[in-house]
Design a protein around this motif. Structure first.
Motif, PDB file in Angstrom:
ATOM      1  N   TYR A  32       0.845  -1.187   0.000  1.00  0.00           N
ATOM      2  CA  TYR A  32       0.000   0.000   0.000  1.00  0.00           C
ATOM      3  C   TYR A  32       0.876   1.231   0.000  1.00  0.00           C
ATOM      4  O   TYR A  32       1.842   1.306   0.752  1.00  0.00           O
ATOM      5  N   ASP A  33       0.521   2.150  -0.845  1.00  0.00           N
ATOM      6  CA  ASP A  33       1.143   3.451  -0.693  1.00  0.00           C
ATOM      7  C   ASP A  33       0.625   4.026   0.614  1.00  0.00           C
ATOM      8  O   ASP A  33      -0.528   3.834   0.976  1.00  0.00           O
ATOM      9  N   GLY A  34       1.444   4.731   1.305  1.00  0.00           N
ATOM     10  CA  GLY A  34       1.055   5.235   2.616  1.00  0.00           C
ATOM     11  C   GLY A  34      -0.151   6.126   2.594  1.00  0.00           C
ATOM     12  O   GLY A  34      -0.830   6.290   3.609  1.00  0.00           O
ATOM     13  N   TYR A  35      -0.456   6.722   1.459  1.00  0.00           N
ATOM     14  CA  TYR A  35      -1.576   7.659   1.415  1.00  0.00           C
ATOM     15  C   TYR A  35      -2.697   7.197   0.499  1.00  0.00           C
ATOM     16  O   TYR A  35      -3.489   7.989   0.021  1.00  0.00           O
ATOM     17  N   GLU A  36      -2.767   5.912   0.255  1.00  0.00           N
ATOM     18  CA  GLU A  36      -3.850   5.360  -0.558  1.00  0.00           C
ATOM     19  C   GLU A  36      -5.032   5.009   0.340  1.00  0.00           C
ATOM     20  O   GLU A  36      -4.873   4.665   1.515  1.00  0.00           O
ATOM     21  N   LEU A  37      -6.209   5.058  -0.222  1.00  0.00           N
ATOM     22  CA  LEU A  37      -7.421   4.694   0.514  1.00  0.00           C
ATOM     23  C   LEU A  37      -7.236   3.351   1.232  1.00  0.00           C
ATOM     24  O   LEU A  37      -6.768   2.382   0.632  1.00  0.00           O
ATOM     25  N   HIS A  38      -7.644   3.319   2.482  1.00  0.00           N
ATOM     26  CA  HIS A  38      -7.418   2.116   3.280  1.00  0.00           C
ATOM     27  C   HIS A  38      -8.529   1.989   4.319  1.00  0.00           C
ATOM     28  O   HIS A  38      -8.889   2.952   4.972  1.00  0.00           O
TER      29      HIS A  38
ATOM     30  N   PHE B 673     -21.117  14.129   7.614  1.00  0.00           N
ATOM     31  CA  PHE B 673     -21.196  12.684   7.828  1.00  0.00           C
ATOM     32  C   PHE B 673     -22.365  12.416   8.755  1.00  0.00           C
ATOM     33  O   PHE B 673     -22.663  13.202   9.644  1.00  0.00           O
ATOM     34  N   LYS B 674     -23.007  11.284   8.517  1.00  0.00           N
ATOM     35  CA  LYS B 674     -24.043  10.857   9.445  1.00  0.00           C
ATOM     36  C   LYS B 674     -23.722   9.436   9.903  1.00  0.00           C
ATOM     37  O   LYS B 674     -23.561   8.531   9.068  1.00  0.00           O
ATOM     38  N   ASN B 675     -23.611   9.296  11.190  1.00  0.00           N
ATOM     39  CA  ASN B 675     -23.312   7.981  11.740  1.00  0.00           C
ATOM     40  C   ASN B 675     -24.479   7.033  11.470  1.00  0.00           C
ATOM     41  O   ASN B 675     -25.588   7.240  11.948  1.00  0.00           O
ATOM     42  N   ASN B 676     -24.219   6.021  10.664  1.00  0.00           N
ATOM     43  CA  ASN B 676     -25.255   5.034  10.334  1.00  0.00           C
ATOM     44  C   ASN B 676     -24.649   3.633  10.440  1.00  0.00           C
ATOM     45  O   ASN B 676     -24.833   2.783   9.570  1.00  0.00           O
ATOM     46  N   MET B 677     -23.914   3.442  11.527  1.00  0.00           N
ATOM     47  CA  MET B 677     -23.160   2.196  11.700  1.00  0.00           C
ATOM     48  C   MET B 677     -24.080   1.004  11.909  1.00  0.00           C
ATOM     49  O   MET B 677     -25.048   1.069  12.667  1.00  0.00           O
ATOM     50  N   PRO B 678     -23.767  -0.118  11.259  1.00  0.00           N
ATOM     51  CA  PRO B 678     -24.531  -1.342  11.520  1.00  0.00           C
ATOM     52  C   PRO B 678     -24.241  -1.869  12.923  1.00  0.00           C
ATOM     53  O   PRO B 678     -23.148  -1.664  13.455  1.00  0.00           O
ATOM     54  N   THR B 679     -25.220  -2.531  13.495  1.00  0.00           N
ATOM     55  CA  THR B 679     -25.101  -2.998  14.875  1.00  0.00           C
ATOM     56  C   THR B 679     -23.904  -3.928  15.046  1.00  0.00           C
ATOM     57  O   THR B 679     -23.202  -3.876  16.056  1.00  0.00           O
ATOM     58  N   GLU B 680     -23.677  -4.773  14.064  1.00  0.00           N
ATOM     59  CA  GLU B 680     -22.634  -5.801  14.190  1.00  0.00           C
ATOM     60  C   GLU B 680     -21.220  -5.253  14.136  1.00  0.00           C
ATOM     61  O   GLU B 680     -20.276  -5.924  14.541  1.00  0.00           O
ATOM     62  N   LEU B 681     -21.051  -4.074  13.589  1.00  0.00           N
ATOM     63  CA  LEU B 681     -19.706  -3.552  13.375  1.00  0.00           C
ATOM     64  C   LEU B 681     -19.363  -2.536  14.464  1.00  0.00           C
ATOM     65  O   LEU B 681     -19.961  -1.470  14.544  1.00  0.00           O
ATOM     66  N   SER B 682     -18.399  -2.894  15.317  1.00  0.00           N
ATOM     67  CA  SER B 682     -18.080  -2.030  16.458  1.00  0.00           C
ATOM     68  C   SER B 682     -17.366  -0.761  16.032  1.00  0.00           C
ATOM     69  O   SER B 682     -17.612   0.311  16.577  1.00  0.00           O
ATOM     70  N   LEU B 683     -16.459  -0.911  15.091  1.00  0.00           N
ATOM     71  CA  LEU B 683     -15.642   0.238  14.722  1.00  0.00           C
ATOM     72  C   LEU B 683     -15.263   0.150  13.242  1.00  0.00           C
ATOM     73  O   LEU B 683     -14.926  -0.922  12.736  1.00  0.00           O
ATOM     74  N   LEU B 684     -15.342   1.263  12.568  1.00  0.00           N
ATOM     75  CA  LEU B 684     -14.973   1.342  11.155  1.00  0.00           C
ATOM     76  C   LEU B 684     -14.138   2.586  10.949  1.00  0.00           C
ATOM     77  O   LEU B 684     -14.488   3.654  11.475  1.00  0.00           O
ATOM     78  N   GLN B 685     -13.042   2.447  10.240  1.00  0.00           N
ATOM     79  CA  GLN B 685     -12.223   3.616   9.955  1.00  0.00           C
ATOM     80  C   GLN B 685     -11.803   3.611   8.499  1.00  0.00           C
ATOM     81  O   GLN B 685     -11.330   2.597   7.985  1.00  0.00           O
ATOM     82  N   LEU B 686     -11.985   4.738   7.862  1.00  0.00           N
ATOM     83  CA  LEU B 686     -11.527   4.910   6.486  1.00  0.00           C
ATOM     84  C   LEU B 686     -10.374   5.898   6.494  1.00  0.00           C
ATOM     85  O   LEU B 686     -10.520   7.022   6.996  1.00  0.00           O
ATOM     86  N   ASN B 687      -9.257   5.469   5.957  1.00  0.00           N
ATOM     87  CA  ASN B 687      -8.058   6.295   5.969  1.00  0.00           C
ATOM     88  C   ASN B 687      -7.786   6.876   4.590  1.00  0.00           C
ATOM     89  O   ASN B 687      -8.062   6.243   3.564  1.00  0.00           O
ATOM     90  N   ASN B 688      -7.216   8.069   4.618  1.00  0.00           N
ATOM     91  CA  ASN B 688      -6.780   8.749   3.391  1.00  0.00           C
ATOM     92  C   ASN B 688      -7.937   9.178   2.501  1.00  0.00           C
ATOM     93  O   ASN B 688      -7.922   8.965   1.289  1.00  0.00           O
ATOM     94  N   LEU B 689      -8.938   9.754   3.115  1.00  0.00           N
ATOM     95  CA  LEU B 689      -9.960  10.435   2.324  1.00  0.00           C
ATOM     96  C   LEU B 689      -9.416  11.827   1.987  1.00  0.00           C
ATOM     97  O   LEU B 689      -8.430  12.280   2.565  1.00  0.00           O
ATOM     98  N   CYS B 694      -6.808  18.625   2.142  1.00  0.00           N
ATOM     99  CA  CYS B 694      -6.587  17.849   3.354  1.00  0.00           C
ATOM    100  C   CYS B 694      -6.789  16.353   3.130  1.00  0.00           C
ATOM    101  O   CYS B 694      -7.814  15.920   2.608  1.00  0.00           O
ATOM    102  N   VAL B 695      -5.796  15.561   3.523  1.00  0.00           N
ATOM    103  CA  VAL B 695      -5.947  14.106   3.572  1.00  0.00           C
ATOM    104  C   VAL B 695      -6.323  13.762   5.007  1.00  0.00           C
ATOM    105  O   VAL B 695      -5.663  14.203   5.951  1.00  0.00           O
TER     106      VAL B 695
END
Lengths: 77, 766
Positions: A32-38, B673-689, B694-695
């Protein structure tokens, strides 16, 4: 460049993710590139699936997701 | 690298897959957003405002027949070469209703069959061009070249102009004192009389640069007097001087005079508007918007004026042959098809598009909403654009039309379109004996949206179009009752009488529902015939053998998950996501790599099916072709769209932030954003949006939603607002911003809403 997620992720999430990853028997794409969607999730298999799919498609050519010269004559038929 | 290079037909989905996360810089190997921006700027637009599907580049003069890059202003088919039994037989008696005059190295095109008056005209088989010039004319004399033996070439005794509503030209010359060049022709009905039309009168984009002319242009011949519904027996070009002048033409060369179908679509235009919207809403690039808004306004005029969307529903009947008339079964049991009808209008290019069709109006509605948003962004950013956006009248010679929409009028029109779409579909016979749809698209008999009507028979085209119904829901179209009725059908909670696929079988392909649930073979467009014919001959149907008839494409699982989250709830959507995960893990376990990644799995499934059936020497006709992957450049058509040309597959990944994190943009420099988390999933994180410069990451659990800034682009800044929403708990609660209790929040329509500066922030409701 690898990003150190540990710096920003609470320990609980990191452990949960790592456990999920460790338990997964599915092949992963490791590069993974460090700044790619993950994705990260307490369901590690789900995160693996999403990351694998995303990476395979976002790096279309690197993973030979398909042979297609965009804009060629073919339609969708 | 295909990403960023896609052509116009899927640009909305391409940008949906790219714009919201970090696709710039080197994160994906190259700057994809730069490529998107370049496409937005450079793609051609005609004088009606229509955006081309691909760049209007010239073809190589030596391309083999049927090997062209398609028609840049439209789609690849129907194409001029489909007017013949055999694409290699142009100019021979095998031609059906039309032909094309290609001055390439085909032996049919010998110079002596062309006549020149007032100058020279000669075909050079070594270069693929015909060359022409004149320097011997007197005052007011014209120069022309033409061919008169067309009636011998075509069964119909000439080019049937219904097969050629357009004439496409590719030519170059240097001219002095040229008023214009004209297409000239004779008809069977007119005998020896020549008819003519100035190229600039009917060209979709005029060009008066005659001193050094070069163009690939498209003449809307169906507007020319004495062309439509005629049999053309002679054709050529005539160069006319300005009054009282002597004409001179040098260095003339022509590649072809191509009798062509009208393959323009509404699709690339709203795909372009939505891709601009996708680009701007996540980049906040107001300079890009300022540059592109005049083009966007013209593009909208193509939809509202040329295609009459301003009347409340988009109507594509302006485009020749774009009606809902597909194949039909004759008395002898054979299917009849005719390339002059049922021309496709969107991504689903085998499927006929009614004059008022569901898919086009779903996207027209979204284009109106997007334009309202973009106009508001300009207001919020205090940017004024002085350039007027003016397009040509839909009728040649009519008054030009200027863009005068405002945020309010765009929103008003969008509301009207939405309400009209939700009305009951209503085929009514007109004076000509054909049918018009005087209603919307809702079919109360089936409890779902129909595609439109067959303008010849009045039949409602309701073949259980799952994908278009899902897209309608995601666009916000449909009353609550209508949306629930649709999802109950797709989810298998109810069965629609007459459907071929019901219940669990709708998800036969695991990764997505079927495109449609009722065998649509009888209503597929003529162009489907060659593709579907082997299956029909063998199985009596093409259902589940073709992505556009019972097949599935993974990009549309985005709409399935988001619609489920919206109508049936996050847990329902999450359960579907888990099934897709299960499917993907089976694909991985099959061990395929590269081009074979998916096919290893499906080859195994097909093999197992064959073993079961061929083992007792009975061919299972229903299974035949069911597991074929569509890969246009290798195996060809198929029932499953996953890889190869389906680069829009990446759209699927946007389902996660949209369905479970409620990601939305809400104007200039504002995201929510609106929190609409499914019951089964405790935690979700999306990185590098990505948002502006800003990233960032976004993290959610049941009662938390957090923004974590990763980095700011060099010379960039954090500038904007973020709104974070939660469903209001039924019990007592408190709201915290960065662990500090706050009363600075709004409760409206059952939602708690907190708006803060975009940056590191953690909102909790507990």
């Amino acid at each position: 460049m690898k990003k150190l997620y540990k710096k920003i992720i609470p320990l609980t999430l990191a452990i949960a993710t790592l456990m999920g990853t460790a338990c997964s028997k599915k092949a992963k794409i490791e590069v993974y590139d460090g700044y790619e969607l993950h994705y990260q999730a307490t369901d590690g298999d789900l995160a693996n699936f999403l990351n694998n799919f995303a990476h395979r498609n976002l790096r279309y050519d690197d993973y030979s997701a398909g042979k297609f010269a965009v804009g060629r004559r073919y339609g969708l038929c | 690298m295909p990403w960023g290079d896609g052509t116009g037909f899927a640009k909305n989905w391409e940008t949906m897959g790219l714009a919201w996360h970090n696709s710039s810089g080197t994160a994906l190997g190259e700057d994809k957003m730069a490529k998107i921006y370049n496409h937005l700027v450079s793609i051609d637009q005609d004088e009606l405002g229509m955006i081309y599907n691909s760049h209007n580049i010239r073809e190589n003069s030596f391309l083999e027949i049927a090997e062209g890059a398609g028609v840049p202003q439209g789609w690849s088919f129907p194409s001029y070469w489909e007017s013949t039994d055999d694409p290699t037989q142009f100019g021979k008696l095998r031609s059906l209703g039309s032909t094309s005059f290609e001055f390439n190295n085909l032996k049919d095109w010998q110079s002596e069959k062309w006549v020149a008056e007032g100058g020279k005209f000669e075909i050079d088989e070594n270069t693929g061009y015909a060359y022409f010039s004149t320097d011997t004319l007197g005052v007011d004399d014209t120069f022309r070249f033409y061919r008169t033996d067309i009636e011998e070439l075509i069964r119909a005794g000439g080019v049937m102009s219904e097969y050629s509503p357009f004439v496409e030209l590719a030519l170059d010359f240097k001219g002095n004192n040229l008023e214009d060049y004209y297409l000239i022709w004779k008809t069977k009905e007119g005998g020896d009389e020549w008819f003519s039309v100035a190229h600039n009168f009917v060209a979709t984009t005029s060009n008066e640069a005659f001193s050094n002319y070069t163009d690939r242009c498209y003449l809307e011949m169906y507007f020319a007097e004495n062309w439509d519904k005629q049999v053309i027996t002679s054709i050529g070009l005539e160069f006319r001087p300005k009054e009282d002048e002597i004409l001179n033409i040098r260095s003339g060369q022509i590649d072809y005079i191509r009798c062509q179908y009208d393959t323009r679509q509404s699709n690339p235009t709203y795909q372009w508007i939505l891709s601009l919207y996708n680009y701007v809403r996540y980049t906040n690039d107001i300079e890009a918007l300022k540059r592109l808004m005049p083009k966007a306004r013209k593009a909208l005029l193509f939809l509202t004026h040329a295609l009459e969307g301003e009347k409340g529903l988009l109507d594509i009947s302006y485009l020749y042959g774009h009606n809902g008339i597909g194949m039909y079964k004759k008395e002898n049991g054979r299917y009849n098809f005719d390339t002059i009808n049922g021309v496709g209008n969107g991504y689903w290019d085998l499927t006929v598009s009614s004059e008022k069709c569901l898919e086009a109006n779903i996207y027209f509605y979204q284009a109106l909403c997007a334009m309202a948003d973009l106009e508001q962004r300009l207001i919020d950013a205090k940017v004024e654009i002085s350039e007027k956006s003016i397009v040509r009248n839909r009728m040649p010679g009519g008054e030009n039309v200027e863009y005068k929409f405002t945020v309010k009028s765009l929103n008003n029109l969008a509301s009207i379109v939405k309400l009209n779409m939700q009305k009951e579909i209503k085929p009514v016979q007109n004076e000509d004996g054909g049918y018009d749809n005087l209603g919307g698209f809702w079919n109360s008999t089936t409890g779902r949206f129909a595609s439109g009507i067959n303008e010849e028979t009045g039949a409602i085209a309701d073949y259980g179009y799952v994908y278009w119904n899902l897209e309608a829901i995601c666009a916000g179209i449909g009353t609550d009752e209508q949306q629930l009725s649709i999802m109950q059908w797709i989810d298998g909670q109810r069965t629609v009488a007459g459907d071929t696929s019901t219940g669990d079988d709708i998800y036969f392909y695991e990764f997505a529902p079927r495109f449609n649930t009722k065998d649509a073979y009888e209503n597929l467009s003529p162009f489907a015939y060659a593709t579907c014919n082997p299956f029909v001959e063998d199985c009596g149907t093409s259902f589940s053998k073709q992505v556009q008839n019972g097949g599935a494409v993974i990009a549309w699982t985005y709409y399935d998950i988001v619609a489920r989250a919206k109508v049936l709830g996050a847990d329902n959507a999450y359960a579907r996501l888990q099934k897709i995960q299960t499917w993907y893990e089976k694909v991985q376990a099959a061990g395929g790599e590269g081009y074979e990644f998916y096919s290893a799995y499906y080859d195994t499934l097909a093999e197992e099916t064959n073993k079961k059936t061929w083992g007792i020497f009975i061919k299972d006709k229903t299974a035949y072709g069911r597991y074929d992957l569509q890969q246009a450049e290798t195996t060809g058509a198929g029932a499953i769209g996953l890889d190869a040309e389906f680069i829009e597959s990446i759209t699927f990944i946007k389902a996660i932030p949209d369905a479970f994190l409620g990601m939305e943009t809400i104007g200039h420099n504002a995201i929510s954003f609106k929190n609409n988390m499914p019951t089964e999933l405790s935690l979700l994180q999306l990185n590098n949006l990505k948002f502006g410069d800003c990233v960032y990451n976004v993290r959610a659990s049941a009662n938390l939603l957090q923004i974590i800034v990763e980095k700011i682009e060099e010379n960039g800044s954090i500038d904007g607002k973020v709104t974070i929403k939660f469903a209001e708990p039924s019990t007592d609660y408190k709201v915290y911003i960065n662990e500090v209790e706050t009363t600075d929040y709004v409760v409206e329509n059952g939602e708690i809403s907190v708006t803060v500066d975009f940056g590191n922030v953690c909102i909790k409701v507990k």
